[in-house]
Motif scaffolding. Structure first.
Motif, PDB file in Angstrom:
ATOM      1  N   GLY A   1      43.440  27.952  40.375  1.00 42.77           N
ATOM      2  CA  GLY A   1      44.594  28.890  40.194  1.00 42.77           C
ATOM      3  C   GLY A   1      44.395  30.223  39.758  1.00 42.77           C
ATOM      4  O   GLY A   1      44.791  31.405  40.104  1.00 42.77           O
ATOM      5  N   LEU A   2      43.383  30.325  38.409  1.00 41.84           N
ATOM      6  CA  LEU A   2      42.671  31.407  38.125  1.00 41.84           C
ATOM      7  C   LEU A   2      42.122  32.253  39.049  1.00 41.84           C
ATOM      8  O   LEU A   2      42.110  33.424  39.095  1.00 41.84           O
ATOM      9  CB  LEU A   2      41.880  31.075  36.738  1.00 41.84           C
ATOM     10  CG  LEU A   2      42.673  30.698  35.597  1.00 41.84           C
ATOM     11  CD1 LEU A   2      41.316  30.631  34.411  1.00 41.84           C
ATOM     12  CD2 LEU A   2      43.336  32.081  35.178  1.00 41.84           C
ATOM     13  N   THR A   3      41.222  31.533  39.934  1.00 35.18           N
ATOM     14  CA  THR A   3      40.427  32.168  41.038  1.00 35.18           C
ATOM     15  C   THR A   3      41.506  33.041  41.927  1.00 35.18           C
ATOM     16  O   THR A   3      41.361  34.144  42.256  1.00 35.18           O
ATOM     17  CB  THR A   3      39.481  31.027  41.900  1.00 35.18           C
ATOM     18  OG1 THR A   3      38.728  30.505  40.803  1.00 35.18           O
ATOM     19  CG2 THR A   3      38.818  31.791  42.923  1.00 35.18           C
TER      20      THR A   3
ATOM     21  N   ARG B   1      44.376  33.902  41.479  1.00 33.79           N
ATOM     22  CA  ARG B   1      45.041  35.077  40.606  1.00 33.79           C
ATOM     23  C   ARG B   1      44.110  36.177  40.429  1.00 33.79           C
ATOM     24  O   ARG B   1      44.613  37.571  40.364  1.00 33.79           O
ATOM     25  CB  ARG B   1      45.441  34.602  39.258  1.00 33.79           C
ATOM     26  CG  ARG B   1      46.084  35.548  38.188  1.00 33.79           C
ATOM     27  CD  ARG B   1      47.457  36.152  38.821  1.00 33.79           C
ATOM     28  NE  ARG B   1      48.095  36.956  38.095  1.00 33.79           N
ATOM     29  CZ  ARG B   1      48.908  38.004  38.522  1.00 33.79           C
ATOM     30  NH1 ARG B   1      49.072  38.410  39.720  1.00 33.79           N
ATOM     31  NH2 ARG B   1      49.363  39.070  37.576  1.00 33.79           N
ATOM     32  N   ILE B   2      42.778  36.013  40.009  1.00 36.26           N
ATOM     33  CA  ILE B   2      42.051  37.165  39.991  1.00 36.26           C
ATOM     34  C   ILE B   2      41.740  37.828  41.194  1.00 36.26           C
ATOM     35  O   ILE B   2      41.598  39.024  41.364  1.00 36.26           O
ATOM     36  CB  ILE B   2      40.366  36.352  39.358  1.00 36.26           C
ATOM     37  CG1 ILE B   2      40.518  35.803  38.077  1.00 36.26           C
ATOM     38  CG2 ILE B   2      39.306  37.440  39.799  1.00 36.26           C
ATOM     39  CD1 ILE B   2      39.299  34.901  37.764  1.00 36.26           C
ATOM     40  N   GLN B   3      41.709  37.287  42.521  1.00 35.56           N
ATOM     41  CA  GLN B   3      41.805  37.885  43.579  1.00 35.56           C
ATOM     42  C   GLN B   3      42.854  38.757  44.023  1.00 35.56           C
ATOM     43  O   GLN B   3      42.769  39.750  44.181  1.00 35.56           O
ATOM     44  CB  GLN B   3      41.612  36.935  44.926  1.00 35.56           C
ATOM     45  CG  GLN B   3      41.431  37.478  46.522  1.00 35.56           C
ATOM     46  CD  GLN B   3      40.019  38.178  46.257  1.00 35.56           C
ATOM     47  OE1 GLN B   3      39.092  37.883  45.631  1.00 35.56           O
ATOM     48  NE2 GLN B   3      40.294  39.210  47.112  1.00 35.56           N
ATOM     49  N   GLU B   4      44.096  38.297  43.430  1.00 41.13           N
ATOM     50  CA  GLU B   4      45.350  39.200  43.654  1.00 41.13           C
ATOM     51  C   GLU B   4      45.157  40.219  42.710  1.00 41.13           C
ATOM     52  O   GLU B   4      45.582  41.408  43.068  1.00 41.13           O
ATOM     53  CB  GLU B   4      46.654  38.178  42.973  1.00 41.13           C
ATOM     54  CG  GLU B   4      46.852  37.124  44.195  1.00 41.13           C
ATOM     55  CD  GLU B   4      48.066  36.090  43.736  1.00 41.13           C
ATOM     56  OE1 GLU B   4      48.538  36.603  42.436  1.00 41.13           O
ATOM     57  OE2 GLU B   4      48.198  35.212  44.289  1.00 41.13           O
ATOM     58  N   LEU B   5      44.482  40.228  41.444  1.00 37.58           N
ATOM     59  CA  LEU B   5      44.505  41.245  40.585  1.00 37.58           C
ATOM     60  C   LEU B   5      43.306  42.297  41.046  1.00 37.58           C
ATOM     61  O   LEU B   5      43.712  43.371  40.886  1.00 37.58           O
ATOM     62  CB  LEU B   5      44.291  40.665  39.189  1.00 37.58           C
ATOM     63  CG  LEU B   5      45.154  39.896  38.427  1.00 37.58           C
ATOM     64  CD1 LEU B   5      44.619  39.439  37.026  1.00 37.58           C
ATOM     65  CD2 LEU B   5      46.278  40.890  38.172  1.00 37.58           C
ATOM     66  N   ARG B   6      42.511  41.704  41.828  1.00 43.19           N
ATOM     67  CA  ARG B   6      41.432  42.615  42.207  1.00 43.19           C
ATOM     68  C   ARG B   6      41.975  43.412  43.250  1.00 43.19           C
ATOM     69  O   ARG B   6      41.890  44.617  43.471  1.00 43.19           O
ATOM     70  CB  ARG B   6      40.095  41.830  43.105  1.00 43.19           C
ATOM     71  CG  ARG B   6      39.372  41.214  41.744  1.00 43.19           C
ATOM     72  CD  ARG B   6      38.282  40.494  42.270  1.00 43.19           C
ATOM     73  NE  ARG B   6      37.250  40.104  41.260  1.00 43.19           N
ATOM     74  CZ  ARG B   6      36.294  39.198  41.283  1.00 43.19           C
ATOM     75  NH1 ARG B   6      36.339  38.541  42.373  1.00 43.19           N
ATOM     76  NH2 ARG B   6      35.641  38.795  40.310  1.00 43.19           N
ATOM     77  N   GLU B   7      43.111  42.832  44.279  1.00 37.65           N
ATOM     78  CA  GLU B   7      43.606  43.476  45.355  1.00 37.65           C
ATOM     79  C   GLU B   7      44.472  44.615  44.823  1.00 37.65           C
ATOM     80  O   GLU B   7      44.657  45.769  45.196  1.00 37.65           O
ATOM     81  CB  GLU B   7      44.299  42.594  46.350  1.00 37.65           C
ATOM     82  CG  GLU B   7      43.216  41.891  47.075  1.00 37.65           C
ATOM     83  CD  GLU B   7      42.325  42.524  47.874  1.00 37.65           C
ATOM     84  OE1 GLU B   7      43.021  43.659  48.694  1.00 37.65           O
ATOM     85  OE2 GLU B   7      41.194  42.271  47.966  1.00 37.65           O
ATOM     86  N   THR B   8      45.330  44.129  43.474  1.00 38.50           N
ATOM     87  CA  THR B   8      46.230  45.224  42.952  1.00 38.50           C
ATOM     88  C   THR B   8      45.385  46.138  42.383  1.00 38.50           C
ATOM     89  O   THR B   8      45.824  47.512  42.470  1.00 38.50           O
ATOM     90  CB  THR B   8      46.823  44.334  41.950  1.00 38.50           C
ATOM     91  OG1 THR B   8      47.518  43.367  42.451  1.00 38.50           O
ATOM     92  CG2 THR B   8      47.790  45.265  41.167  1.00 38.50           C
TER      93      THR B   8
END
Length: 249
Positions: A91-93, A95-102
């Motif tokens: 789940g963290l992985t 979320r991290i990808q989503e944050l990177r795209e953001t």
């Protein structure tokens, strides 16, 4: 039975684990961390194992695991605990990808809104001032094309190219310029009525119907866009109302 040996105070435990003493007390209340006995002076005394357990709890909580779930994991078997950790990690992985795209989108926005659009759209916007359009109009178009390409990626390019073709026609380009200049007119200025008539006539000649391009959709976005266009000008609001009224005749 709790192991004694090296013992520490709650303040020391909080510093070692990187939490506040208030957080430790919350963990006691929630049943996550056993509350130790008090010494003869009435102080709680913690052991190295308490510090290890607290760091585990803090790590899980920091990863977003609810306290109730952490309490369950504290009593789980090693196999179940490891499986839960893998799920949290996955789940963290994500979320991290989503944050990177953001973060990428945020950096593009900070570098300039035009980078969010296609090169040919940028070129179109760059040439508008030379054609006589006001800075207000350029800023408005920039925002609107960002919205259109974000919400209607399948048809945005067709709509964009339709407009650029219109600007290549001197008569149609003059109508756009007149629309831009009408922003500051009195809503009942005769030029508003004349411009509405010209726009309706040109639309019927260009598209062969009473529908403007991009309007044949169930989406609320076209109305939202038109509302954004007219919001700053009573003259534009009346112009839009006249156009719609006459297209329905």
């Amino acid at each position: 039975m709790r192991q004694h040996g090296l013992v520490i105070t709650i303040g020391q435990l909080a510093r070692y684990a990187g939490v506040s003493t208030k957080t430790i007390r919350v963990y006691h209340d929630k049943g996550l961390l056993p509350e130790p006995d008090r010494d003869s002076s009435g102080y709680r005394r913690y052991t190295a194992q308490d510090a290890i357990d607290l760091i585990k709890i803090r790590t899980l909580a920091g990863a977003g695991v609810p306290l109730a779930r952490i309490r369950e994991l504290r009593a789980a078997s090693d196999e179940d605990f490891q499986e839960a950790i893998h799920q949290v990690d996955a789940g963290l992985t994500a979320r991290i990808q989503e944050l990177r795209e953001t973060q990428k989108r945020l950096r593009r926005l900070a570098a300039g809104r035009l980078q969010m659009l296609l090169p040919e759209v940028n070129s179109h916007l760059d040439r508008l001032p030379a054609l006589g359009f006001s800075p207000r109009w350029v800023a408005l178009e920039t925002d609107l094309w960002i919205l259109v390409f974000a919400t209607h990626p399948d048809t945005a390019l067709e709509l964009f190219r339709d407009q650029t073709e219109a600007l290549d026609d001197p008569t149609l380009r003059q109508m756009y310029l007149d629309y831009d200049e009408a922003h500051d007119l009195d809503p009942y200025d005769p030029r508003i009525d004349d411009l509405a008539r010209r726009i309706v006539q040109a639309s019927r000649e260009r598209y062969g119907s009473n529908d403007l391009p991009g309007q044949d959709t169930d989406s609320e976005i076209p109305a939202l866009i038109q509302g954004a266009v007219t919001a700053s000008s009573p003259a534009w609001q009346r112009l839009d109302a006249l156009i719609r009224e006459r297209l329905l005749r």
